[in-house]
Design a protein around this motif. Structure first.
Motif, PDB file in Angstrom:
ATOM      1  N   ILE A 192       0.837  -1.209   0.000  1.00 33.51           N
ATOM      2  CA  ILE A 192       0.000   0.000   0.000  1.00 33.51           C
ATOM      3  C   ILE A 192       0.866   1.250   0.000  1.00 33.51           C
ATOM      4  CG2 ILE A 192      -1.662   1.325   1.368  1.00 33.51           C
ATOM      5  CD1 ILE A 192      -2.802  -1.363   2.335  1.00 33.51           C
ATOM      6  N   HIS A 193       1.920   1.259   0.812  1.00 31.41           N
ATOM      7  CA  HIS A 193       2.818   2.415   0.878  1.00 31.41           C
ATOM      8  C   HIS A 193       3.482   2.666  -0.471  1.00 31.41           C
ATOM      9  CE1 HIS A 193       5.738   5.178   2.767  1.00 31.41           C
ATOM     10  NE2 HIS A 193       6.619   4.638   1.961  1.00 31.41           N
ATOM     11  N   ALA A 194       3.963   1.604  -1.111  1.00 32.15           N
ATOM     12  CA  ALA A 194       4.632   1.752  -2.403  1.00 32.15           C
ATOM     13  C   ALA A 194       3.661   2.263  -3.470  1.00 32.15           C
ATOM     14  CB  ALA A 194       5.246   0.420  -2.833  1.00 32.15           C
ATOM     15  N   ARG A 195       2.416   1.772  -3.467  1.00 29.82           N
ATOM     16  CA  ARG A 195       1.424   2.242  -4.433  1.00 29.82           C
ATOM     17  C   ARG A 195       1.109   3.717  -4.215  1.00 29.82           C
ATOM     18  NH1 ARG A 195      -1.864  -1.391  -7.312  1.00 29.82           N
ATOM     19  NH2 ARG A 195      -2.824   0.555  -8.057  1.00 29.82           N
ATOM     20  N   MET A 196       0.952   4.115  -2.961  1.00 30.81           N
ATOM     21  CA  MET A 196       0.617   5.513  -2.655  1.00 30.81           C
ATOM     22  C   MET A 196       1.760   6.450  -3.009  1.00 30.81           C
ATOM     23  SD  MET A 196      -1.374   5.105   1.005  1.00 30.81           S
ATOM     24  CE  MET A 196      -1.522   6.888   1.189  1.00 30.81           C
ATOM     25  N   LYS A 197       2.987   6.004  -2.823  1.00 32.96           N
ATOM     26  CA  LYS A 197       4.158   6.846  -3.105  1.00 32.96           C
ATOM     27  C   LYS A 197       4.640   6.707  -4.552  1.00 32.96           C
ATOM     28  CE  LYS A 197       4.597   8.392   1.117  1.00 32.96           C
ATOM     29  NZ  LYS A 197       4.420   9.819   1.451  1.00 32.96           N
ATOM     30  N   GLY A 198       4.019   5.812  -5.315  1.00 37.51           N
ATOM     31  CA  GLY A 198       4.431   5.621  -6.699  1.00 37.51           C
ATOM     32  C   GLY A 198       5.800   4.997  -6.840  1.00 37.51           C
ATOM     33  N   ILE A 199       6.155   4.118  -5.909  1.00 41.70           N
ATOM     34  CA  ILE A 199       7.467   3.462  -5.945  1.00 41.70           C
ATOM     35  C   ILE A 199       7.320   2.119  -6.640  1.00 41.70           C
ATOM     36  CG2 ILE A 199       9.390   2.575  -4.590  1.00 41.70           C
ATOM     37  CD1 ILE A 199       8.515   4.482  -2.351  1.00 41.70           C
ATOM     38  N   GLY A 200       8.002   1.952  -7.736  1.00 44.12           N
ATOM     39  CA  GLY A 200       7.945   0.695  -8.467  1.00 44.12           C
ATOM     40  C   GLY A 200       8.963  -0.304  -7.964  1.00 44.12           C
ATOM     41  N   GLY A 201       9.031  -1.423  -8.637  1.00 41.43           N
ATOM     42  CA  GLY A 201      10.007  -2.433  -8.275  1.00 41.43           C
ATOM     43  C   GLY A 201      11.282  -2.277  -9.082  1.00 41.43           C
ATOM     44  N   THR A 202      12.234  -3.137  -8.835  1.00 39.45           N
ATOM     45  CA  THR A 202      13.463  -3.154  -9.610  1.00 39.45           C
ATOM     46  C   THR A 202      13.201  -3.856 -10.947  1.00 39.45           C
ATOM     47  OG1 THR A 202      14.120  -5.221  -8.539  1.00 39.45           O
ATOM     48  CG2 THR A 202      14.892  -3.176  -7.529  1.00 39.45           C
ATOM     49  N   ALA A 203      14.174  -3.825 -11.811  1.00 33.25           N
ATOM     50  CA  ALA A 203      14.043  -4.530 -13.088  1.00 33.25           C
ATOM     51  C   ALA A 203      13.877  -6.024 -12.830  1.00 33.25           C
ATOM     52  CB  ALA A 203      15.266  -4.275 -13.954  1.00 33.25           C
ATOM     53  N   ARG A 204      12.982  -6.640 -13.591  1.00 32.46           N
ATOM     54  CA  ARG A 204      12.727  -8.069 -13.396  1.00 32.46           C
ATOM     55  C   ARG A 204      13.992  -8.873 -13.700  1.00 32.46           C
ATOM     56  NH1 ARG A 204       8.284 -11.675 -13.634  1.00 32.46           N
ATOM     57  NH2 ARG A 204       6.844  -9.919 -13.945  1.00 32.46           N
ATOM     58  N   ALA A 205      14.362  -9.713 -12.768  1.00 30.27           N
ATOM     59  CA  ALA A 205      15.540 -10.554 -12.971  1.00 30.27           C
ATOM     60  C   ALA A 205      15.254 -11.602 -14.045  1.00 30.27           C
ATOM     61  CB  ALA A 205      15.926 -11.236 -11.664  1.00 30.27           C
ATOM     62  N   THR A 206      16.243 -11.875 -14.870  1.00 27.83           N
ATOM     63  CA  THR A 206      16.076 -12.917 -15.880  1.00 27.83           C
ATOM     64  C   THR A 206      16.096 -14.287 -15.209  1.00 27.83           C
ATOM     65  OG1 THR A 206      18.445 -13.145 -16.261  1.00 27.83           O
ATOM     66  CG2 THR A 206      17.273 -11.463 -17.545  1.00 27.83           C
ATOM     67  N   ARG A 207      15.675 -15.276 -15.972  1.00 30.38           N
ATOM     68  CA  ARG A 207      15.676 -16.625 -15.422  1.00 30.38           C
ATOM     69  C   ARG A 207      17.091 -17.059 -15.056  1.00 30.38           C
ATOM     70  NH1 ARG A 207      12.923 -22.015 -18.186  1.00 30.38           N
ATOM     71  NH2 ARG A 207      13.441 -23.448 -16.459  1.00 30.38           N
ATOM     72  N   ALA A 208      18.055 -16.664 -15.859  1.00 36.03           N
ATOM     73  CA  ALA A 208      19.444 -17.020 -15.570  1.00 36.03           C
ATOM     74  C   ALA A 208      19.922 -16.354 -14.277  1.00 36.03           C
ATOM     75  CB  ALA A 208      20.340 -16.609 -16.739  1.00 36.03           C
ATOM     76  N   GLU A 209      19.517 -15.080 -14.072  1.00 33.90           N
ATOM     77  CA  GLU A 209      19.917 -14.368 -12.852  1.00 33.90           C
ATOM     78  C   GLU A 209      19.284 -15.017 -11.618  1.00 33.90           C
ATOM     79  OE1 GLU A 209      20.595  -9.839 -14.581  1.00 33.90           O
ATOM     80  OE2 GLU A 209      18.578 -10.511 -14.009  1.00 33.90           O
ATOM     81  N   ARG A 210      18.030 -15.451 -11.765  1.00 31.68           N
ATOM     82  CA  ARG A 210      17.387 -16.111 -10.632  1.00 31.68           C
ATOM     83  C   ARG A 210      18.063 -17.445 -10.314  1.00 31.68           C
ATOM     84  NH1 ARG A 210      10.849 -15.245 -11.689  1.00 31.68           N
ATOM     85  NH2 ARG A 210      10.900 -12.960 -11.663  1.00 31.68           N
ATOM     86  N   MET A 211      18.407 -18.164 -11.344  1.00 31.49           N
ATOM     87  CA  MET A 211      19.076 -19.443 -11.125  1.00 31.49           C
ATOM     88  C   MET A 211      20.433 -19.246 -10.464  1.00 31.49           C
ATOM     89  SD  MET A 211      17.069 -21.862 -12.035  1.00 31.49           S
ATOM     90  CE  MET A 211      18.211 -23.245 -12.113  1.00 31.49           C
ATOM     91  N   THR A 212      21.141 -18.191 -10.900  1.00 36.59           N
ATOM     92  CA  THR A 212      22.447 -17.888 -10.301  1.00 36.59           C
ATOM     93  C   THR A 212      22.289 -17.524  -8.824  1.00 36.59           C
ATOM     94  OG1 THR A 212      23.324 -17.115 -12.418  1.00 36.59           O
ATOM     95  CG2 THR A 212      24.465 -16.401 -10.415  1.00 36.59           C
ATOM     96  N   ALA A 213      21.279 -16.675  -8.527  1.00 36.42           N
ATOM     97  CA  ALA A 213      21.044 -16.277  -7.135  1.00 36.42           C
ATOM     98  C   ALA A 213      20.664 -17.484  -6.280  1.00 36.42           C
ATOM     99  CB  ALA A 213      19.945 -15.221  -7.072  1.00 36.42           C
TER     100      ALA A 213
END
Length: 422
Positions: A192-213
Motif C-alpha cells: 500500500i505504501h509503495a502504491r501511494m508513493k508511486g514506488i515501483g520495483g526493480t528490473a525483473r531478474a532474468t531466469r538465468a539471474e534467478r538461477m544464479t542467485a
C-alpha cells in the motif's frame, strides 16, 4: 511482607542502574535470609545451579553462537540477493524482499538484533535509492528484524519453554504461525505504501539471474532445512539442532564460501561467549528467584487475584504487562522473570500454554521497537546513523501494525495455532 520487601529491594536496585542479575540475586537472598524458612543458606546456591542445569537450555548458547557466525559471514547477503531476484520487480518488491529476508534470517539465527546488523546495511542504501525514505526504510528493517524472535529457532521461545516446561516444538510452530501473520501484515502495508508513493520495483531478474542467485544461496538455504527438517522429521531435538546449526554455519562460511578465517572464528566465539555468559548468569539467578517466589506462593496469589476472570481479560492484562516490560528490559530477562509468575494463572484460566508462549514472545518482539528503551531503537541509531526521535517516529506505523497482529493472535488463536493443530 516478604513479597513487598523483595519488590522494593529489586526495583530500588534496578533504579540505581545495578545490573539486573545482581538486583534479582540481592533481593532473593536478602529476603530469603530475613523471612525465609529454616533452611541452610546453601540451598539458595543449589537453586542457582539448578537454574541452568537443564539439557534443553543448551540450545540457547549454541543458537547464539550460530547467529554470530551468520551475522559476520555471507549467508545473510546471499539470502537477500535471492529474495530480491524473486520478488524485487513487483510493486514494493525491495521492501517485501527486506521483510522476507529478515524472516529467513530469523529461521537460521533466532536473534532479532543480529538481523538488524546483518540485513540492515545490505538493504538500507538500496531502499533509499528506490525512494522509500529514511524513516520508512529504518522502521521497516527494525520492525521486520523482530521476526527473528518469532520464526523458529527463536531464543525467547526456548527460554519460555524451559521456564514453563511447555513443548519446545509446539511453541516453535505457534511462533512460526505468529511470524507468518506478521509477515503478511508487513507485506500488505509495504504494498500500500509503495502504491501511494508511486514506488515501483526493480528490473525483473532474468531466469538465468534467478538461477544464479538460487545457486549462490543454496548452502544458505540448507541451514533452515537442517534445523526444521531435523526437528520435525524426528532426526534430532532442538538442542541437537542448535549444535548442527553451529557446525553447518562454520563449514559453510569457512570451507565453502571461504569468507571467514579460523582466527576470525575465534574472535566471534569470544564475543558470543560474553553474551552467553551474561544470559546464563541471568537464567541462573532467575531460577533461584522463581523457586523462592514459588515458596512464598506468589504464583498462587496471582492466580487467586485473577480467579473468576474470563480468559480474554486475563490475556489483556498479560499483554499489557509484557508490552510494558518489553519497553524497559530485554526480552530474555522479561521471559525469565515474568513467565513463571503468570503461567500458573493463565493455564488455570484455560489458556493453552503453547498459545500463551507465542503471544508472550510477540509482545516482547513489539517491545524491542517500542520507546523509550526498545533495544532495536538504539541498534538502529548506530547502524543507520540517525537520531533517537527520528527512529521512534519511523517506527510508529509499524508498532500500530504489530499491535493489530497481537490482537488477532491473542483473540483468534487459530490464526497462529493452525500449524500446531495440523
Amino acid at each position: 511482607m516478604p513479597v513487598t520487601v523483595f519488590a522494593v529491594i529489586m526495583i530500588g536496585l534496578l533504579a540505581l542502574s545495578v545490573p539486573i542479575f545482581l538486583g534479582i540475586l540481592a533481593a532473593t537472598i536478602g529476603t530469603f535470609e530475613i523471612f525465609g524458612p529454616q533452611m541452610p543458606s546453601l540451598v539458595m546456591a543449589q537453586r542457582v545451579i539448578e537454574g541452568v542445569n537443564v539439557f534443553s537450555l543448551l540450545a540457547v548458547p549454541l543458537f547464539i553462537f550460530a547467529a554470530d557466525i551468520i551475522a559476520r559471514g555471507q549467508i545473510g547477503a546471499r539470502l537477500v540477493a535471492l529474495v530480491e531476484a524473486l520478488v524485487g520487480h513487483v510493486t514494493g518488491g525491495l521492501a517485501m524482499a527486506t521483510v522476507i529476508s529478515c524472516a529467513l534470517f530469523g529461521a537460521i539465527s533466532g536473534i532479532g538484533a543480529a538481523a538488524v546488523v546483518s540485513i540492515g546495511p545490505l538493504v538500507y542504501p538500496a531502499l533509499l535509492r528506490q525512494g522509500y525514505g529514511r524513516a520508512f526504510s529504518a522502521g521497516l528493517i527494525l520492525s521486520a528484524s523482530t521476526l527473528a524472535m518469532l520464526i523458529p529457532p527463536g531464543v525467547a521461545m526456548i527460554l519460555y519453554s524451559v521456564q514453563t516446561s511447555a513443548s519446545v516444538g509446539s511453541v516453535f510452530l505457534a511462533g512460526l504461525g505468529a511470524g507468518l501473520l506478521f509477515v503478511v501484515a508487513l507485506a500488505v502495508y509495504v504494498y500500500i505504501h509503495a502504491r501511494m508513493k508511486g514506488i515501483g520495483g526493480t528490473a525483473r531478474a532474468t531466469r538465468a539471474e534467478r538461477m544464479t542467485a538460487a545457486r549462490n544461496a543454496g548452502w544458505a538455504l540448507g541451514l533452515p532445512a537442517v534445523i526444521f527438517g531435523g526437528i520435525y522429521g524426528g532426526v534430532f531435538t532442538p538442542t541437537e539442532a542448535a549444535a548442527a546449526a553451529c557446525v553447518y554455519a562454520i563449514v559453510v562460511e569457512c570451507l565453502i564460501y571461504r569468507d571467514m578465517s579460523v582466527s576470525e572464528l575465534f574472535s566471534i566465539s569470544r564475543t558470543s561467549g560474553a553474551v552467553i555468559a551474561t544470559l546464563l548468569i541471568l537464567i541462573a539467578v532467575g531460577g533461584s528467584m522463581g523457586w523462592y517466589l514459588t515458596l512464598l506462593q506468589v504464583p498462587q496469589m496471582i492466580s487467586g487475584g485473577l480467579e473468576g476472570m474470563p480468559a480474554w481479560s486475563i490475556f489483556a492484562i498479560i499483554n499489557v504487562i509484557f508490552l510494558i516490560a518489553g519497553m524497559f528490559v530485554d526480552p530474555n530477562s522479561a521471559i525469565i522473570v515474568l513467565s513463571p509468575l503468570i503461567y500458573p494463572a493463565a493455564t488455570a484460566a484455560g489458556v493453552d500454554p503453547t498459545h500463551l508462549g507465542a503471544v508472550l514472545v510477540l509482545n516482547l518482539a513489539i517491545g524491542m521497537i517500542s520507546p523509550p528503551f526498545g533495544l532495536n531503537i538504539f541498534i538502529g541509531m548506530t547502524t543507520f546513523r540517525i537520531g533517537y526521535l527520528e527512529v521512534v517516529r519511523s517506527l510508529l506505523p509499524f508498532i500500530a501494525i504489530a499491535l493489530g497482529v497481537l490482537i488477532v493472535a491473542t483473540y483468534l488463536p487459530t490464526s497462529i495455532m493452525w500449524l500446531v493443530r495440523l
